[in-house]
Design a protein around this motif. Structure first.
Motif, mmCIF file in Angstrom:
data_model
loop_
_atom_site.group_PDB
_atom_site.id
_atom_site.type_symbol
_atom_site.label_atom_id
_atom_site.label_comp_id
_atom_site.label_asym_id
_atom_site.label_seq_id
_atom_site.Cartn_x
_atom_site.Cartn_y
_atom_site.Cartn_z
ATOM 1 N N TRP A 1 -30.877 -40.077 129.314
ATOM 2 C CA TRP A 1 -29.997 -39.009 128.759
ATOM 3 C C TRP A 1 -28.862 -39.022 129.212
ATOM 4 N N SER A 2 -28.642 -39.100 130.565
ATOM 5 C CA SER A 2 -27.270 -39.084 131.271
ATOM 6 C C SER A 2 -26.311 -40.073 131.011
ATOM 7 N N CYS A 3 -26.927 -41.211 130.683
ATOM 8 C CA CYS A 3 -26.079 -42.265 130.153
ATOM 9 C C CYS A 3 -25.630 -42.062 128.739
ATOM 10 N N ALA A 4 -26.539 -41.528 127.934
ATOM 11 C CA ALA A 4 -26.178 -41.394 126.412
ATOM 12 C C ALA A 4 -25.303 -40.171 126.340
ATOM 13 N N LEU A 5 -25.476 -39.318 127.178
ATOM 14 C CA LEU A 5 -24.549 -37.926 126.744
ATOM 15 C C LEU A 5 -23.053 -38.312 127.649
ATOM 16 N N ALA A 6 -23.035 -39.026 128.656
ATOM 17 C CA ALA A 6 -21.866 -39.352 129.245
ATOM 18 C C ALA A 6 -20.792 -40.174 128.429
ATOM 19 N N ASP A 7 -21.298 -40.734 127.269
ATOM 20 C CA ASP A 7 -20.298 -41.510 126.421
ATOM 21 C C ASP A 7 -20.887 -41.201 125.074
ATOM 22 N N PRO A 8 -20.455 -39.961 124.391
ATOM 23 C CA PRO A 8 -20.648 -39.475 123.320
ATOM 24 C C PRO A 8 -20.055 -40.450 122.256
ATOM 25 N N CYS A 9 -20.588 -40.473 120.953
ATOM 26 C CA CYS A 9 -20.062 -41.194 119.906
ATOM 27 C C CYS A 9 -18.498 -41.010 119.628
ATOM 28 N N ALA A 10 -18.191 -42.038 118.976
ATOM 29 C CA ALA A 10 -16.755 -42.055 118.760
ATOM 30 C C ALA A 10 -16.260 -40.615 117.866
ATOM 31 N N ASP A 11 -17.122 -40.636 116.778
ATOM 32 C CA ASP A 11 -16.973 -39.474 116.095
ATOM 33 C C ASP A 11 -16.907 -38.107 116.949
ATOM 34 N N VAL A 12 -17.705 -37.834 117.726
ATOM 35 C CA VAL A 12 -17.860 -36.496 118.484
ATOM 36 C C VAL A 12 -16.602 -36.546 119.166
ATOM 37 N N THR A 13 -16.250 -37.619 119.813
ATOM 38 C CA THR A 13 -14.959 -37.557 120.811
ATOM 39 C C THR A 13 -13.979 -37.380 120.037
ATOM 40 N N ALA A 14 -13.789 -37.597 118.850
ATOM 41 C CA ALA A 14 -12.562 -37.411 117.793
ATOM 42 C C ALA A 14 -12.558 -35.883 117.437
ATOM 43 N N ILE A 15 -13.859 -35.362 117.322
ATOM 44 C CA ILE A 15 -13.832 -33.978 116.924
ATOM 45 C C ILE A 15 -13.426 -33.281 118.150
ATOM 46 N N ALA A 16 -13.594 -33.543 119.297
ATOM 47 C CA ALA A 16 -13.086 -32.986 120.418
ATOM 48 C C ALA A 16 -11.684 -33.050 120.501
ATOM 49 N N ARG B 1 -20.618 -37.132 107.609
ATOM 50 C CA ARG B 1 -20.477 -37.858 108.965
ATOM 51 C C ARG B 1 -19.856 -36.904 109.861
ATOM 52 N N ALA B 2 -18.686 -36.095 109.121
ATOM 53 C CA ALA B 2 -17.942 -34.998 109.882
ATOM 54 C C ALA B 2 -18.854 -33.758 110.249
ATOM 55 N N ARG B 3 -19.759 -33.499 109.481
ATOM 56 C CA ARG B 3 -20.841 -32.300 109.758
ATOM 57 C C ARG B 3 -21.589 -32.656 111.068
ATOM 58 N N LEU B 4 -22.092 -33.837 110.860
ATOM 59 C CA LEU B 4 -22.907 -34.243 111.964
ATOM 60 C C LEU B 4 -21.949 -34.236 113.233
ATOM 61 N N ALA B 5 -20.907 -34.821 113.394
ATOM 62 C CA ALA B 5 -19.962 -35.020 114.465
ATOM 63 C C ALA B 5 -19.680 -33.388 114.850
ATOM 64 N N LEU B 6 -19.460 -32.586 114.103
ATOM 65 C CA LEU B 6 -19.038 -31.175 114.446
ATOM 66 C C LEU B 6 -20.344 -30.498 115.195
ATOM 67 N N ALA B 7 -21.509 -30.791 114.243
ATOM 68 C CA ALA B 7 -22.914 -30.102 114.969
ATOM 69 C C ALA B 7 -23.176 -30.902 116.518
ATOM 70 N N ALA B 8 -22.954 -32.037 116.624
ATOM 71 C CA ALA B 8 -23.144 -32.512 117.871
ATOM 72 C C ALA B 8 -22.200 -32.315 118.811
ATOM 73 N N ARG B 9 -20.849 -31.932 118.619
ATOM 74 C CA ARG B 9 -19.886 -31.422 119.527
ATOM 75 C C ARG B 9 -20.394 -29.888 120.016
ATOM 76 N N ARG B 10 -20.964 -29.162 118.965
ATOM 77 C CA ARG B 10 -21.085 -27.541 119.472
ATOM 78 C C ARG B 10 -22.515 -27.962 120.371
ATOM 79 N N LEU B 11 -23.378 -28.871 119.967
ATOM 80 C CA LEU B 11 -24.703 -29.110 120.936
ATOM 81 C C LEU B 11 -24.251 -29.206 122.241
ATOM 82 N N LEU B 12 -23.371 -30.410 122.252
ATOM 83 C CA LEU B 12 -23.079 -30.935 123.758
ATOM 84 C C LEU B 12 -22.098 -29.812 124.480
ATOM 85 N N GLY B 13 -21.739 -28.901 123.679
ATOM 86 C CA GLY B 13 -20.710 -27.851 124.551
ATOM 87 C C GLY B 13 -19.254 -28.157 124.339
ATOM 88 N N ASP B 14 -18.200 -27.182 124.337
ATOM 89 C CA ASP B 14 -16.947 -27.717 124.328
ATOM 90 C C ASP B 14 -16.256 -28.230 125.563
#
Length: 93
Positions: A7-22, A80-93
């Motif tokens: 999990w630490s590796c997976a969360l350390a490098d979030p997907c490109a869409d989540v990074t873009a949402i950030a 795609r955008a909804r999923l990235a927005l949701a993932a961003r909320r789950l991962l925290g700001d």
């Protein structure tokens, strides 16, 4: 667990869409515009809910598309955008 999923590796490098949402967070109206458009799927309805003119929402979505590197108004993109927005909320700001 060796060789297993980390999990630490997976969360350390979030997907490109989540990074873009950030990156959208720099403009506080952008995530709201994107979320409203994705929830409604219609430019006119999103404009009504945001109390903006359709052209203002369209312009915002064009700017958002440049940051995301995909067009959120493309028929397949709102999910795609909804999923990235949701993932961003789950991962925290």
């Amino acid at each position: 667990m060796s060789g297993g999923f980390s999990w630490s590796c997976a969360l350390a490098d979030p997907c490109a869409d989540v990074t873009a949402i950030a990156r959208l967070a720099a403009g506080p109206e952008d995530p709201e515009t994107l979320g409203t458009y994705c929830a409604t799927g219609a430019l006119r309805r999103a404009a009504e809910l945001l109390h903006l003119h359709r052209s203002s929402v369209a312009r915002r979505l064009e700017q958002i598309a440049k940051v995301l590197e995909f067009d959120p108004t493309d028929p397949a993109s709102p999910t795609r955008a909804r999923l990235a927005l949701a993932a961003r909320r789950l991962l925290g700001d």
